[in-house]
Design a protein around this motif. Structure first.
Motif, PDB file in Angstrom:
ATOM      1  N   VAL A 151       8.514  12.115 -19.907  1.00  8.32           N
ATOM      2  CA  VAL A 151       9.616  12.288 -18.950  1.00  8.32           C
ATOM      3  C   VAL A 151       9.200  11.817 -17.557  1.00  8.32           C
ATOM      4  CG1 VAL A 151      11.137  13.974 -17.836  1.00  8.32           C
ATOM      5  CG2 VAL A 151      10.560  14.218 -20.264  1.00  8.32           C
ATOM      6  N   TYR A 152      10.129  11.178 -16.866  1.00  4.64           N
ATOM      7  CA  TYR A 152       9.903  10.786 -15.474  1.00  4.64           C
ATOM      8  C   TYR A 152      11.196  10.889 -14.693  1.00  4.64           C
ATOM      9  CZ  TYR A 152      11.965   6.294 -16.907  1.00  4.64           C
ATOM     10  OH  TYR A 152      12.797   5.324 -17.387  1.00  4.64           O
ATOM     11  N   GLY A 153      11.081  10.853 -13.370  1.00  4.63           N
ATOM     12  CA  GLY A 153      12.247  10.940 -12.494  1.00  4.63           C
ATOM     13  C   GLY A 153      12.447  12.330 -11.947  1.00  4.63           C
ATOM     14  N   GLY A 154      13.285  12.420 -10.907  1.00  3.63           N
ATOM     15  CA  GLY A 154      13.563  13.702 -10.273  1.00  3.63           C
ATOM     16  C   GLY A 154      14.069  13.506  -8.859  1.00  3.63           C
ATOM     17  N   ASN A 155      13.787  14.469  -8.004  1.00  3.10           N
ATOM     18  CA  ASN A 155      14.296  14.412  -6.628  1.00  3.10           C
ATOM     19  C   ASN A 155      13.194  14.395  -5.573  1.00  3.10           C
ATOM     20  OD1 ASN A 155      13.363  17.017  -6.808  1.00  3.10           O
ATOM     21  ND2 ASN A 155      15.381  17.998  -6.673  1.00  3.10           N
ATOM     22  N   LYS A 156      11.963  14.115  -5.977  1.00  2.00           N
ATOM     23  CA  LYS A 156      10.858  14.033  -5.019  1.00  2.00           C
ATOM     24  C   LYS A 156      10.712  12.579  -4.562  1.00  2.00           C
ATOM     25  CE  LYS A 156       8.361  17.987  -6.977  1.00  2.00           C
ATOM     26  NZ  LYS A 156       7.093  18.460  -7.602  1.00  2.00           N
ATOM     27  N   HIS A 157      11.683  12.154  -3.769  1.00  2.00           N
ATOM     28  CA  HIS A 157      11.757  10.743  -3.408  1.00  2.00           C
ATOM     29  C   HIS A 157      10.602  10.309  -2.506  1.00  2.00           C
ATOM     30  CE1 HIS A 157      15.526  11.457  -5.208  1.00  2.00           C
ATOM     31  NE2 HIS A 157      16.136  11.935  -4.140  1.00  2.00           N
ATOM     32  N   GLU A 158      10.029  11.262  -1.742  1.00  2.91           N
ATOM     33  CA  GLU A 158       8.952  10.931  -0.809  1.00  2.91           C
ATOM     34  C   GLU A 158       7.572  11.034  -1.457  1.00  2.91           C
ATOM     35  OE1 GLU A 158       9.592   9.859   2.192  1.00  2.91           O
ATOM     36  OE2 GLU A 158      11.756  10.130   1.969  1.00  2.91           O
ATOM     37  N   GLU A 159       7.517  11.336  -2.714  1.00  2.00           N
ATOM     38  CA  GLU A 159       6.251  11.572  -3.404  1.00  2.00           C
ATOM     39  C   GLU A 159       5.288  10.380  -3.299  1.00  2.00           C
ATOM     40  OE1 GLU A 159       5.644  13.228  -7.767  1.00  2.00           O
ATOM     41  OE2 GLU A 159       6.091  11.084  -7.821  1.00  2.00           O
ATOM     42  N   GLN A 160       4.010  10.702  -3.179  1.00  3.06           N
ATOM     43  CA  GLN A 160       2.985   9.674  -3.325  1.00  3.06           C
ATOM     44  C   GLN A 160       2.527   9.715  -4.779  1.00  3.06           C
ATOM     45  OE1 GLN A 160      -1.243   9.678  -1.716  1.00  3.06           O
ATOM     46  NE2 GLN A 160      -0.335   8.107  -0.394  1.00  3.06           N
ATOM     47  N   THR A 161       3.172   8.942  -5.606  1.00  3.93           N
ATOM     48  CA  THR A 161       2.911   8.947  -7.037  1.00  3.93           C
ATOM     49  C   THR A 161       1.544   8.346  -7.351  1.00  3.93           C
ATOM     50  OG1 THR A 161       5.286   8.599  -7.335  1.00  3.93           O
ATOM     51  CG2 THR A 161       3.904   8.363  -9.280  1.00  3.93           C
ATOM     52  N   THR A 162       1.167   7.303  -6.587  1.00  4.30           N
ATOM     53  CA  THR A 162      -0.095   6.619  -6.860  1.00  4.30           C
ATOM     54  C   THR A 162      -0.544   5.847  -5.629  1.00  4.30           C
ATOM     55  OG1 THR A 162      -1.217   5.126  -8.410  1.00  4.30           O
ATOM     56  CG2 THR A 162       1.000   4.511  -7.720  1.00  4.30           C
ATOM     57  N   VAL A 163      -1.845   5.522  -5.593  1.00  2.91           N
ATOM     58  CA  VAL A 163      -2.401   4.620  -4.587  1.00  2.91           C
ATOM     59  C   VAL A 163      -3.215   3.579  -5.336  1.00  2.91           C
ATOM     60  CG1 VAL A 163      -3.873   4.357  -2.559  1.00  2.91           C
ATOM     61  CG2 VAL A 163      -2.514   6.449  -2.851  1.00  2.91           C
ATOM     62  N   LEU A 164      -2.764   2.325  -5.286  1.00  2.00           N
ATOM     63  CA  LEU A 164      -3.428   1.235  -5.989  1.00  2.00           C
ATOM     64  C   LEU A 164      -3.671   0.088  -5.020  1.00  2.00           C
ATOM     65  CD1 LEU A 164      -1.149   1.079  -9.185  1.00  2.00           C
ATOM     66  CD2 LEU A 164      -3.355   2.237  -8.980  1.00  2.00           C
ATOM     67  N   LYS A 165      -4.924  -0.285  -4.839  1.00  3.34           N
ATOM     68  CA  LYS A 165      -5.263  -1.405  -3.962  1.00  3.34           C
ATOM     69  C   LYS A 165      -6.416  -2.194  -4.576  1.00  3.34           C
ATOM     70  CE  LYS A 165      -5.014  -1.113   0.455  1.00  3.34           C
ATOM     71  NZ  LYS A 165      -5.274  -0.800   1.897  1.00  3.34           N
ATOM     72  N   TYR A 166      -6.283  -3.503  -4.559  1.00  2.32           N
ATOM     73  CA  TYR A 166      -7.307  -4.402  -5.088  1.00  2.32           C
ATOM     74  C   TYR A 166      -7.712  -4.005  -6.507  1.00  2.32           C
ATOM     75  CZ  TYR A 166      -7.695  -6.449  -0.441  1.00  2.32           C
ATOM     76  OH  TYR A 166      -7.417  -7.097   0.745  1.00  2.32           O
ATOM     77  N   VAL A 167      -6.745  -4.147  -7.410  1.00  7.87           N
ATOM     78  CA  VAL A 167      -6.952  -3.821  -8.821  1.00  7.87           C
ATOM     79  C   VAL A 167      -6.555  -5.027  -9.673  1.00  7.87           C
ATOM     80  CG1 VAL A 167      -6.302  -2.314 -10.742  1.00  7.87           C
ATOM     81  CG2 VAL A 167      -6.525  -1.363  -8.429  1.00  7.87           C
ATOM     82  N   ARG A 168      -7.407  -5.399 -10.634  1.00  7.52           N
ATOM     83  CA  ARG A 168      -7.076  -6.436 -11.609  1.00  7.52           C
ATOM     84  C   ARG A 168      -6.887  -5.793 -12.981  1.00  7.52           C
ATOM     85  NH1 ARG A 168     -11.662  -9.692  -9.794  1.00  7.52           N
ATOM     86  NH2 ARG A 168     -12.478  -9.570 -11.931  1.00  7.52           N
ATOM     87  N   ILE A 169      -5.841  -6.241 -13.683  1.00  7.83           N
ATOM     88  CA  ILE A 169      -5.531  -5.741 -15.027  1.00  7.83           C
ATOM     89  C   ILE A 169      -5.443  -6.957 -15.936  1.00  7.83           C
ATOM     90  CG2 ILE A 169      -3.899  -4.409 -16.418  1.00  7.83           C
ATOM     91  CD1 ILE A 169      -2.947  -3.133 -13.729  1.00  7.83           C
ATOM     92  N   GLU A 170      -6.408  -7.113 -16.838  1.00  8.59           N
ATOM     93  CA  GLU A 170      -6.554  -8.332 -17.622  1.00  8.59           C
ATOM     94  C   GLU A 170      -6.337  -8.078 -19.114  1.00  8.59           C
ATOM     95  OE1 GLU A 170     -10.038  -9.931 -14.531  1.00  8.59           O
ATOM     96  OE2 GLU A 170     -10.586  -9.342 -16.592  1.00  8.59           O
TER      97      GLU A 170
END
Length: 424
Positions: A165-184
């Motif tokens: 399940v996903y979604g809701g009313n926490k629009h300001e949420e910091q769900t993730t922090v991703l920087k300089y990532v490679r997915i191969e």
């Protein structure tokens, strides 16, 4: 190509030139990929994994770059736990027991690499034997807004229902922090798996950070944004089999410095696009009509590496369905059949003009330019005015400076912008 040129000429094409003071979007537009991106991941030697990531993570966990990790089977981060990953860490996806990293609703992934030491998710196969779809990918579920009747939705595919399940009313949420990532080599399609994309963001919150991410050789979509709202920058899709950027369920955001590099022989049988944007999920309905997917794309490059011998295998750069809204500015599209394809939800030229806007951009295509379902379609090319284009299709190596570079492809135009025609 002749049909497109004739149509452009008869309807709205004027062989005029922009003022020489017009904004030049063709300068240094690829510098952000240097230093951390990898265009030869199949040749890169990675150390063998020496630690296995547990399949259920229920407390805060840190992955250090002093180890190389094996992701085997599905790994769930649950119970509001935070999984953090140090810069330079390598995680290898098992190809024999392909799995996914699944960050469940309320939990968080913090993966912050650097230009010198990016975080790498890659195949567990040896170099020169890796292939698209060797392992699953990364799924992150948030509590942001989703344009469905219930305000929530469920991740489709082979995933434990209690974590889907996903979604809701926490629009300001910091769900993730991703920087300089490679997915191969993600995007495994075995055993009927669906939505094993490179990076799938579901209901992402506005405070999330997604910056400098590269997905290469995905067997399905490279990036998928389903619901939520976020401003995303510096993301690169390289030779995906399916779509480069799939957007749906009312996702809203400013997308800056996107790059999609496709090949005409790497496609999905159902059709592959640089951007596939869906306003809402028809199976689930929508909360309200003005909550459809709506993105502004700037400073971006969408290139299919096609030439005159293989361009017939390409589709449109953009596919828009179910009333989705797109604004494209200061960007380049090259090597595709058309700029944009619309489904039957777009019923007239007036609807198209409200839904799609493109300006100060450039396109090099071999089709008519715009594909629609309704008839008659007189005037549809009007939505491409105020953009420059090539009179005839130009092969990728003749159009751009160094498009096939294995270190840092360059998509600066060989000729000055004023050498190209402009819609007026």
């Amino acid at each position: 190509m002749k049909l497109r040129c004739a149509l452009i000429t008869s309807i709205l094409c004027s062989f005029l030139f922009f003022n020489t003071t017009a904004q030049d979007f063709n300068t240094n537009d690829g510098k952000w990929i240097k230093g951390w991106a990898n265009f030869t991941p199949n040749s890169t030697e990675y150390p063998e994994a020496d630690e296995i990531i547990p399949n259920i993570i229920t407390e805060d966990t840190h992955l250090s770059n002093s180890s190389v990790y094996l992701l085997s089977g599905d790994v769930y981060v649950t119970a509001n736990a935070i999984l953090s990953i140090q810069e330079g860490t390598v995680i290898r996806g098992d190809h024999e027991n392909p799995g996914k990293l699944i960050i469940t609703k309320g939990s968080k992934l913090i993966a912050v690499g650097s230009e010198a030491y990016p975080i790498v998710f890659t195949s567990n196969k040896a170099s020169k034997s890796r292939a698209s779809g060797d392992w699953g990918g990364i799924i992150i579920a948030g509590s942001g807004k989703v344009n469905s009747v219930s305000g929530n939705s469920v991740i489709q595919g082979k995933i434990n229902p209690q974590y889907a399940v996903y979604g809701g009313n926490k629009h300001e949420e910091q769900t993730t922090v991703l920087k300089y990532v490679r997915i191969e080599f993600p995007g495994n399609k075995s055993m009927g798996s669906e939505n094993n994309n490179g990076l799938s963001l579901y209901g992402i919150g506005q405070a999330s950070i997604v910056d400098h991410i590269m997905v290469s050789y995905s067997g399905q979509d490279s990036f998928s944004f389903s619901g939520g709202q976020n401003n995303i920058t510096n993301v690169l899709s390289y030779k995906a089999e399916d779509d480069d950027f799939q957007i749906s369920e009312g996702f809203k955001g400013d997308l800056d410095h996107l790059m999609a590099i496709r090949h005409p022989y790497i496609n999905s049988p159902k059709g592959s696009y640089a951007i596939e944007i869906d306003g809402y999920n028809k199976d689930q309905g929508f909360l309200k009509p003005n909550a459809v997917s709506d993105v502004a794309i700037t400073n971006s490059t969408f290139v299919n590496l096609s030439d005159n011998s293989n361009y017939i295998h390409t589709a449109s750069a953009i596919s828009a369905t179910n009333s989705a809204l797109v604004y494209l500015h200061n960007s380049k599209i090259s090597g595709f059949s058309n700029v944009v394809k619309f489904d039957e939800s777009y019923t007239s030229l007036a609807v198209l003009e409200r839904a799609f806007k493109m300006d100060n951009s450039f396109f090099n295509i071999h089709g008519e330019g715009v594909e629609v379902s309704y008839k008659p379609n007189t005037g549809v090319l009007n939505i491409l005015k105020y953009n420059r284009f090539t009179k005839d299709f130009v092969s990728v190596d003749k159009l751009f400076e160094d498009p096939n570079s294995k270190t840092a492809p360059k998509f600066q135009l060989k000729k000055a912008m004023n050498n190209y025609m402009v819609m007026q």
